[in-house]
Design a protein around this motif. Structure first.
Motif, mmCIF file in Angstrom:
data_model
loop_
_atom_site.group_PDB
_atom_site.id
_atom_site.type_symbol
_atom_site.label_atom_id
_atom_site.label_comp_id
_atom_site.label_asym_id
_atom_site.label_seq_id
_atom_site.Cartn_x
_atom_site.Cartn_y
_atom_site.Cartn_z
ATOM 1 N N PRO A 41 0.827 -1.052 0.080
ATOM 2 C CA PRO A 41 -0.033 0.045 0.039
ATOM 3 C C PRO A 41 1.028 1.205 0.011
ATOM 4 C CG PRO A 41 0.147 -0.942 2.313
ATOM 5 C CD PRO A 41 0.963 -2.023 1.318
ATOM 6 N N GLY A 42 0.181 2.306 -0.372
ATOM 7 C CA GLY A 42 0.758 3.643 -0.155
ATOM 8 C C GLY A 42 1.944 4.090 -1.176
ATOM 9 N N ARG A 43 1.620 3.291 -2.159
ATOM 10 C CA ARG A 43 2.519 3.509 -3.371
ATOM 11 C C ARG A 43 1.876 4.826 -4.179
ATOM 12 N NH1 ARG A 43 5.727 -1.012 -6.193
ATOM 13 N NH2 ARG A 43 6.618 -1.979 -4.097
ATOM 14 N N VAL A 44 2.659 5.587 -4.802
ATOM 15 C CA VAL A 44 2.182 6.880 -5.707
ATOM 16 C C VAL A 44 2.141 6.290 -7.199
ATOM 17 C CG1 VAL A 44 2.924 8.636 -4.134
ATOM 18 C CG2 VAL A 44 4.459 7.767 -5.681
ATOM 19 N N SER A 45 1.185 6.710 -7.494
ATOM 20 C CA SER A 45 1.183 6.429 -9.071
ATOM 21 C C SER A 45 2.000 7.719 -9.900
ATOM 22 C CB SER A 45 -0.347 6.078 -9.664
ATOM 23 O OG SER A 45 -1.087 7.345 -9.780
ATOM 24 N N VAL A 46 2.404 7.092 -11.072
ATOM 25 C CA VAL A 46 3.087 8.219 -11.974
ATOM 26 C C VAL A 46 2.159 8.496 -13.046
ATOM 27 C CG1 VAL A 46 5.502 7.989 -11.131
ATOM 28 C CG2 VAL A 46 4.611 6.348 -12.819
ATOM 29 N N GLU A 47 2.161 9.570 -13.553
ATOM 30 C CA GLU A 47 1.479 9.914 -14.803
ATOM 31 C C GLU A 47 2.383 10.416 -15.998
ATOM 32 O OE1 GLU A 47 -1.952 10.224 -14.869
ATOM 33 O OE2 GLU A 47 -1.591 9.363 -12.851
ATOM 34 N N ARG A 48 3.489 10.856 -15.807
ATOM 35 C CA ARG A 48 4.545 10.998 -16.926
ATOM 36 C C ARG A 48 5.898 11.070 -16.132
ATOM 37 N NH1 ARG A 48 3.098 13.860 -20.481
ATOM 38 N NH2 ARG A 48 5.104 14.494 -21.145
ATOM 39 N N LEU A 49 6.886 10.903 -17.035
ATOM 40 C CA LEU A 49 8.256 11.149 -16.559
ATOM 41 C C LEU A 49 8.401 12.917 -16.972
ATOM 42 C CD1 LEU A 49 10.304 8.486 -18.245
ATOM 43 C CD2 LEU A 49 9.894 8.813 -15.702
ATOM 44 N N THR A 50 9.212 13.310 -15.830
ATOM 45 C CA THR A 50 9.304 14.868 -16.199
ATOM 46 C C THR A 50 10.817 14.984 -15.884
ATOM 47 O OG1 THR A 50 8.910 14.944 -13.605
ATOM 48 C CG2 THR A 50 7.107 15.458 -15.044
ATOM 49 N N GLU A 51 11.391 14.455 -15.149
ATOM 50 C CA GLU A 51 13.165 14.730 -15.065
ATOM 51 C C GLU A 51 13.711 13.665 -15.503
ATOM 52 O OE1 GLU A 51 14.096 15.241 -10.920
ATOM 53 O OE2 GLU A 51 12.102 16.257 -10.573
ATOM 54 N N GLY A 52 13.352 12.346 -15.344
ATOM 55 C CA GLY A 52 14.364 11.303 -16.011
ATOM 56 C C GLY A 52 14.468 10.207 -14.804
ATOM 57 N N ILE A 53 15.332 9.291 -15.325
ATOM 58 C CA ILE A 53 15.729 8.009 -14.555
ATOM 59 C C ILE A 53 17.084 8.230 -13.963
ATOM 60 C CG2 ILE A 53 15.842 5.592 -14.516
ATOM 61 C CD1 ILE A 53 13.705 5.779 -16.708
ATOM 62 N N ARG A 54 17.277 7.744 -12.615
ATOM 63 C CA ARG A 54 18.538 7.818 -12.192
ATOM 64 C C ARG A 54 18.900 6.666 -11.645
ATOM 65 N NH1 ARG A 54 23.013 10.653 -11.426
ATOM 66 N NH2 ARG A 54 23.980 10.042 -9.564
ATOM 67 N N VAL A 55 19.990 5.960 -12.003
ATOM 68 C CA VAL A 55 20.454 4.687 -11.126
ATOM 69 C C VAL A 55 21.440 4.878 -10.415
ATOM 70 C CG1 VAL A 55 21.201 2.372 -11.868
ATOM 71 C CG2 VAL A 55 19.531 3.321 -13.344
ATOM 72 N N GLU A 56 21.382 4.547 -9.143
ATOM 73 C CA GLU A 56 22.403 4.993 -8.236
ATOM 74 C C GLU A 56 23.020 3.890 -7.577
ATOM 75 O OE1 GLU A 56 21.382 9.590 -6.793
ATOM 76 O OE2 GLU A 56 21.124 7.942 -5.488
ATOM 77 N N GLY A 57 24.611 3.837 -7.654
ATOM 78 C CA GLY A 57 25.167 2.638 -7.057
ATOM 79 C C GLY A 57 24.454 1.267 -7.024
ATOM 80 N N VAL A 58 23.915 0.881 -8.189
ATOM 81 C CA VAL A 58 23.016 -0.204 -8.090
ATOM 82 C C VAL A 58 23.774 -1.715 -8.428
ATOM 83 C CG1 VAL A 58 21.662 -1.395 -9.634
ATOM 84 C CG2 VAL A 58 20.860 0.643 -8.840
ATOM 85 N N GLY A 59 23.531 -2.574 -7.551
ATOM 86 C CA GLY A 59 24.240 -3.969 -7.621
ATOM 87 C C GLY A 59 23.176 -4.743 -7.778
ATOM 88 N N PHE A 60 23.458 -5.995 -8.507
ATOM 89 C CA PHE A 60 22.446 -7.115 -8.649
ATOM 90 C C PHE A 60 23.265 -8.283 -8.532
ATOM 91 C CE2 PHE A 60 19.386 -9.886 -10.889
ATOM 92 C CZ PHE A 60 18.474 -9.523 -9.991
ATOM 93 N N ARG A 61 22.556 -9.448 -8.098
ATOM 94 C CA ARG A 61 23.121 -10.908 -8.060
ATOM 95 C C ARG A 61 22.030 -11.706 -8.399
ATOM 96 N NH1 ARG A 61 26.610 -12.339 -4.328
ATOM 97 N NH2 ARG A 61 27.718 -10.095 -4.145
ATOM 98 N N TYR A 62 22.529 -12.693 -9.364
ATOM 99 C CA TYR A 62 21.504 -13.919 -9.437
ATOM 100 C C TYR A 62 22.220 -14.954 -8.490
ATOM 101 C CZ TYR A 62 19.450 -12.585 -13.856
ATOM 102 O OH TYR A 62 18.752 -11.777 -14.854
ATOM 103 N N GLY A 63 21.363 -15.195 -7.144
ATOM 104 C CA GLY A 63 22.049 -16.029 -6.263
ATOM 105 C C GLY A 63 23.360 -15.661 -5.863
ATOM 106 N N GLU A 64 24.325 -16.627 -6.207
ATOM 107 C CA GLU A 64 25.473 -16.347 -5.954
ATOM 108 C C GLU A 64 26.417 -15.252 -6.829
ATOM 109 O OE1 GLU A 64 27.859 -17.874 -3.166
ATOM 110 O OE2 GLU A 64 25.766 -17.281 -2.703
#
Ligand SMILES: Nc1ncnc2c1ncn2[C@@H]1O[C@H](COP(=O)(O)OP(=O)(O)O)[C@@H](O)[C@H]1O
Ligand SMILES: [Mg+2]
Length: 605
Positions: A355-378
């Motif tokens: 609950p409590g998520r906001v919905s977005v109507e349109r993109l205004t500034e853009g997307i920022r990916v910050e220090g993202v890491g990801f692993r599939y299992g190990e």
């Protein structure tokens, strides 16, 4: 037992049917026993014994009532004469048998509905659950296992359920009715037979259980035989290349011999079952015959009652046997159902009900990916990736295959949460945004663009509510360089796409997938090697067409052919899950890094 109840829960919506079936089966059994009991008057006519007069039952005891009925029978016979009585009783039996069968059919009619509804619900539930699972689940799970679960295992449960619930309910009922009738006829004889019956039943079921276990073992040996066959078929080229045919034959012969030996032993045991039960039941019947005849001679019971008793007793074993079979059939379903249950217990995607998520109507500034890491299992797939995608920009992601481009895009789309870092949409973490509203802004052309088995029109307007806008459909087809070949199809937009789009070439499928993404009028268009299967000419034309579109959307472009990305506003270069370079095409060339290296390789090739 717990599993059985769990399976039966799927029948809940059809529960009234179950009750109706039960009532019908009750009537069926009533008339069944009644039709059997009608042998008595025949025998009475046959033996034409005089019944001692018993005008009214003197006491409420069963014996008194029985005597009273016999007396009435006697009077009736005297009154109408034996020949007419015969006709009456024949008619009565005929009616009873008619009714019995009508009720049996009625019971089966409703029961069939119940059983099939149950399976239908199980299937629906399974599919609904599958669609609710997060993407990560499918990436982890082998597709073969999932398919096997959703088809084979459901099939096994289905085979075990259809026709079985019927036996499960009806057979105990039948046995109860028989038992009741036997008790009424003579409780002493019933007692004698009951001592021996469970013994036989127990022996049979023990034998059956041991046979079942053995059969399971036999199945596993068959797996080995089939395994050798399968391996041969898959690796036939290798077998031939190494002249190993004789070796494979040898392996097969050995496995098949072991299987056959085992099955011979099994079959012999099975053959033992019927002589064994026959000997046992003959012993029971012999005991009954002895004791029964003795009682008749002593005058404790009438001959007609005794013969009817034997007739009913003869029927008693059959529901017992079918009930046992039903139970063992259900046991086969248990293993399969447990596998299905394992899948149903997988937690569904949480993203839709937090609950409590906001919905977005349109993109205004853009997307920022910050220090993202990801692993599939190990396995670490992305590491500390930081980048920005301002609104309206054309961004390219490049890098060798396996460098993590698709995964990065998956994270940007919110298909998985990153293991570390955040993805920000207009400065707000993706985890706080309503995924449905966000994905409405996205037009994704994945690497393996799938067409659904529907018309082309439905495929292109997929996921967009409302009536299709045909002019728009043609426009996006044109942009995607797909207009010409769609126009050539005899049925045009109404052409039915074959299963998994097999009717179209890889390049055509990619163009249709692009048209589908464009039709949504996305604010963020993502092309993940979306034109890799096209000839260079079409690819160039598509990119030109995209470049000429008004800049109302942001583009993330992943392309193998670097000539396609050179006009991007900004290029990010990934290698081994890290962001190693970024800049415009010219910057990157000047820097002589990975990008320049890859680019030169392609240009000279
Ligand atoms: N389901 C998965 N399980 C484990 N590793 C995966 C899975 N999918 C992708 N990978 C690994 O993640 C890395 C990045 O994959 P991907 O993002 O598809 O790269 P790219 O799109 O750049 O070719 C690869 O090394 C790949 O082997
Ligand atoms: Mg990829």
């Amino acid at each position: 037992m717990r599993t059985l109840l769990a399976i039966l829960r799927y029948g809940q919506p059809a529960q009234t049917r179950l009750l109706v079936a039960l009532a019908a089966l009750f009537c069926f059994n009533l008339f069944n026993v009644f039709s059997l009991a009608l042998i008595i008057p025949f025998l009475e006519i046959l033996f034409a014994q005089a019944a001692p007069p018993e005008p009214y039952p003197s006491t409420l005891s069963l014996e008194a009532w029985k005597k009273y009925l016999f007396y009435q029978l006697y009077l009736f016979r005297l009154e109408v004469g034996p020949m007419t009585a015969l006709v009456y009783f024949s008619a009565a039996i005929a009616v009873a048998i008619l009714l019995k069968n009508a009720f049996r059919y009625l019971g089966a009619w409703h029961m069939t509905y119940y059983e099939h509804t149950l399976i239908q619900n199980l299937r629906n539930r399974l599919f609904a659950h599958l669609t609710a699972l997060p993407l990560g689940f499918f990436v982890r799970m082998r597709k073969g296992r999932l398919l096997n679960l959703a088809t084979q295992d459901v099939q096994i449960v289905q085979e075990a359920i259809i026709g079985t619930v019927y036996n499960l309910l009806n057979d105990p009922l039948t046995m109860l009715f028989y038992l009741g009738a036997m008790l009424v006829l003579s409780w002493k004889l019933t007692l004698v037979s009951l001592v021996v019956l469970p013994l036989t039943g127990w022996m049979i079921s023990r034998l059956a259980r041991s046979l079942r276990r053995k059969a399971h073992h036999g199945q596993r040996q068959m797996d080995v035989v089939l395994g050798i066959l399968e391996e041969f078929l898959q690796g036939v080229r290798t077998v031939k290349a190494f002249s190993a045919e004789a070796r494979e034959r040898q392996r097969f012969l050995a496995a098949n011999a072991a299987y056959t030996r085992f099955m011979i032993g099994l079959r012999r045991r099975m053959e033992l079952a019927s002589p064994l039960t026959e000997v046992l039941s003959v012993l029971v019947v012999l005991g009954l015959l002895y004791y029964g005849t003795f009682s008749v001679l002593e005058g404790q019971i009438k001959a007609s009652e005794f013969i009817t008793f034997i007739a009913i007793f003869g029927q008693f074993l059959s529901p017992m046997k079918t009930f046992n079979q039903a139970v063992s059939r259900l046991q086969k379903a248990v293993v399969s159902y447990r596998r299905i249950e394992g899948l149903l217990q997988q937690p569904p995607s949480e993203e839709y009900d937090r609950p409590g998520r906001v919905s977005v109507e349109r993109l205004t500034e853009g997307i920022r990916v910050e220090g993202v890491g990801f692993r599939y299992g190990e396995k670490e797939v992305l590491r500390d990736v930081t980048l920005s995608i301002p609104v309206g920009a054309r961004i390219a992601l490049v890098g060798p295959s396996g460098s993590g481009k698709t995964t990065l895009v998956d994270l940007i789309c919110g298909f998985y949460p990153p293991t570390s870092g955040t993805v920000l949409i207009d400065g707000r973490p993706l985890s706080e945004i309503d995924p449905v509203s966000y994905r409405r802004l996205l037009g994704i052309v994945p690497q393996d663009g799938t067409l659904f088995h529907a018309t082309l029109l439905e495929n292109i307007t997929y996921g967009v509510e409302g009536p299709p806008d045909l002019a728009r459909v043609w426009r996006v087809l044109e942009l995607a360089q797909a207009r010409a070949f769609v126009e050539e199809l005899p049925e045009g937009l109404y052409t039915l796409v074959g299963e998994r789009g097999q009717r179209f070439s890889g390049g055509q499928r990619q163009r249709l997938a692009l048209a589908r993404a464009l039709y949504r009028d996305p604010q963020l268009l993502i092309l993940d090697e979306a034109t890799s299967a096209l000839d260079s000419e079409s690819e160039v034309r598509i990119h030109q067409a995209l470049a000429e579109l008004p800049r109302t959307y942001t583009l993330i472009l992943i392309a193998h052919r670097l000539s396609m990305v050179r006009h991007a506003d900004w290029i990010y270069v990934l290698d081994g899950g890290r962001l190693v370079e970024e800049g415009t095409h010219d910057d990157l060339l000047r820097r002589s890094g990975l990008y320049a290296h890859l680019y030169r390789l392609q240009v000279t090739a």
